[in-house]
Design an enzyme around this catalytic site. Structure first.
Site, PDB file in Angstrom:
ATOM      1  N   ASN A  14       0.875  -1.180   0.000  1.00 38.21           N
ATOM      2  CA  ASN A  14       0.000   0.000   0.000  1.00 38.21           C
ATOM      3  C   ASN A  14       0.911   1.227   0.000  1.00 38.21           C
ATOM      4  OD1 ASN A  14       0.403   1.157   2.729  1.00 38.21           O
ATOM      5  ND2 ASN A  14      -0.480  -0.772   3.459  1.00 38.21           N
ATOM      6  N   ASP A  57       2.342  -8.652   8.945  1.00 40.32           N
ATOM      7  CA  ASP A  57       1.054  -7.945   8.984  1.00 40.32           C
ATOM      8  C   ASP A  57      -0.029  -8.705   9.757  1.00 40.32           C
ATOM      9  OD1 ASP A  57       1.648  -5.522   7.730  1.00 40.32           O
ATOM     10  OD2 ASP A  57       1.163  -6.256   5.713  1.00 40.32           O
ATOM     11  N   ASN A  63      -8.227  -7.707   9.376  1.00 36.80           N
ATOM     12  CA  ASN A  63      -8.257  -8.357   8.072  1.00 36.80           C
ATOM     13  C   ASN A  63      -8.412  -9.877   8.141  1.00 36.80           C
ATOM     14  OD1 ASN A  63      -5.926  -5.872   7.330  1.00 36.80           O
ATOM     15  ND2 ASN A  63      -7.929  -5.953   6.358  1.00 36.80           N
ATOM     16  N   ARG A  82       0.334 -11.627   2.116  1.00 37.54           N
ATOM     17  CA  ARG A  82      -0.515 -11.800   3.310  1.00 37.54           C
ATOM     18  C   ARG A  82      -1.301 -13.116   3.303  1.00 37.54           C
ATOM     19  NH1 ARG A  82      -3.484  -6.812   6.000  1.00 37.54           N
ATOM     20  NH2 ARG A  82      -3.371  -8.341   7.673  1.00 37.54           N
ATOM     21  N   ARG A 129      -8.484  -4.016  -2.439  1.00 39.44           N
ATOM     22  CA  ARG A 129      -8.204  -5.271  -1.750  1.00 39.44           C
ATOM     23  C   ARG A 129      -9.323  -6.297  -1.851  1.00 39.44           C
ATOM     24  NH1 ARG A 129      -4.041  -5.067   1.750  1.00 39.44           N
ATOM     25  NH2 ARG A 129      -2.541  -3.506   1.114  1.00 39.44           N
ATOM     26  N   HIS A 158      -8.327   0.506   2.257  1.00 41.63           N
ATOM     27  CA  HIS A 158      -9.307  -0.298   3.005  1.00 41.63           C
ATOM     28  C   HIS A 158     -10.426   0.637   3.483  1.00 41.63           C
ATOM     29  CE1 HIS A 158      -6.481  -3.851   4.259  1.00 41.63           C
ATOM     30  NE2 HIS A 158      -7.377  -4.297   3.408  1.00 41.63           N
ATOM     31  N   ASP A 160     -12.018   0.669   6.212  1.00 43.01           N
ATOM     32  CA  ASP A 160     -11.949   1.104   7.618  1.00 43.01           C
ATOM     33  C   ASP A 160     -11.017   2.296   7.838  1.00 43.01           C
ATOM     34  OD1 ASP A 160      -9.455  -0.148   7.475  1.00 43.01           O
ATOM     35  OD2 ASP A 160      -9.816  -1.501   9.169  1.00 43.01           O
ATOM     36  N   ALA A 246       3.062   0.917   8.266  1.00 45.63           N
ATOM     37  CA  ALA A 246       2.549  -0.189   7.437  1.00 45.63           C
ATOM     38  C   ALA A 246       1.168   0.132   6.883  1.00 45.63           C
ATOM     39  CB  ALA A 246       2.503  -1.483   8.241  1.00 45.63           C
ATOM     40  N   CYS A 252      -7.505  -1.313  12.641  1.00 43.00           N
ATOM     41  CA  CYS A 252      -6.862  -2.413  11.905  1.00 43.00           C
ATOM     42  C   CYS A 252      -6.198  -3.418  12.844  1.00 43.00           C
ATOM     43  CB  CYS A 252      -5.746  -1.914  10.992  1.00 43.00           C
ATOM     44  SG  CYS A 252      -6.115  -0.559   9.920  1.00 43.00           S
TER      45      CYS A 252
END
Ligand code: ARG
Length: 262
Positions: A14, A57, A63, A82, A129, A158, A160, A246, A252
């Site tokens: 990202n 992550d 997530n 991920r 995503r 994202h 959120d 990050a 998150c």
């Protein structure tokens, strides 16, 4: 939550991530503990997931997937970096006796990072995503209507980072980060939105966790603080800027397990 033992910026998926930036591990740990104790003081109970080497992550448990009433829909990550997290989350939810319902193969969705409950629906951001194609399956698996919102700014990859549900009527919203139709979708669902300016959204203030009447925030721009207080919320700011490296913040770093949409 997942302790940041193995957290770092080891790849770039990202616009906030830069591999040349080093994470101060001691500071990350202290900030993570600070977030945890702020949530607990507000009345939350925190469960933890075992950290794993090679999965930096995994700290971003939002997530993991989507939770509703004891049912868990595991995420399918867009990026291979991920995808190794998927079995870790799946094992935790199996061990904790959630009913696991899988999305069809070949469809990406990044869980509560992109789908947030509001009233009796999920608002679900897609494009960077998560795939729009996930929404029909998601609503079948959870039994909850899903209202898709197309994301329009890669910095806010994202949902959120652009939306924070506060209660049945109110939410922090970042319409500048959605396409025109997505803006209408949110406006139709949220009776009392408070619209953030792009600079405010960039502080990750929408990436906050609401526990009772406390809003646990990574930062709180003055205009946002005044509105939250006028609405009767208590603001608790707990810095998590090591995780900002990050591209993540308070919300998150957590996943709500007590979601219950009828
Ligand atoms: N580095 C992580 C990623 O790019 C950050 C995830 C942030 N999570 C969130 N729910 N916004 O995937």
């Amino acid at each position: 939550m997942c302790p940041p033992e193995h957290f770092g910026v080891l790849y770039e998926i990202n616009p906030w991530m830069h591999q040349e930036v080093t994470v101060d591990s001691a500071r990350a740990r202290a900030q993570w503990e600070g977030l945890r104790s702020t949530l607990e003081q507000a009345g939350a109970t925190v469960e933890t997931l075992e950290p794993q080497a090679g999965l930096p992550d995994l700290v971003f448990t939002a997530n993991a997937g989507i939770v509703n009433r004891g049912c868990f829909v595991p995420s399918r990550f867009r990026h291979p970096q991920r995808q190794g997290e998927e079995p870790q989350y799946a094992a935790w939810f199996r061990d904790h006796r959630f009913q696991v319902a899988e999305l069809p193969d070949g469809i990406a969705h990044e869980g509560a990072g992109d789908a947030l409950p509001f009233g009796n629906v999920f608002l679900s951001g897609y494009r960077f995503r998560s795939d729009a194609a996930a929404h029909l399956a998601l609503s079948k698996l959870t039994g909850v209507a899903v209202r898709p919102v197309e994301l329009a700014d890669a910095r806010f990859y994202h949902f959120d980072l652009t939306f924070c549900p506060l209660d049945d009527r109110r939410a922090l919203v970042a319409p500048h980060a959605w396409d025109a139709y997505g803006q209408k979708v949110v406006a139709a669902v949220v009776p009392d939105p408070f619209a953030l300016e792009p600079e405010e959204t960039a502080t990750f203030c929408a990436n906050s966790v609401v526990v009772g009447s406390t809003v646990v925030m990574p930062s709180c721009p003055p205009r946002v603080g005044r509105q939250l207080e006028a609405w009767g919320f208590d603001v608790a700011v707990t810095p998590v800027d090591e995780f900002g490296k990050a591209g993540g913040a308070c919300r998150c770093l957590t996943l709500a397990l007590d979601v219950s949409i009828p």
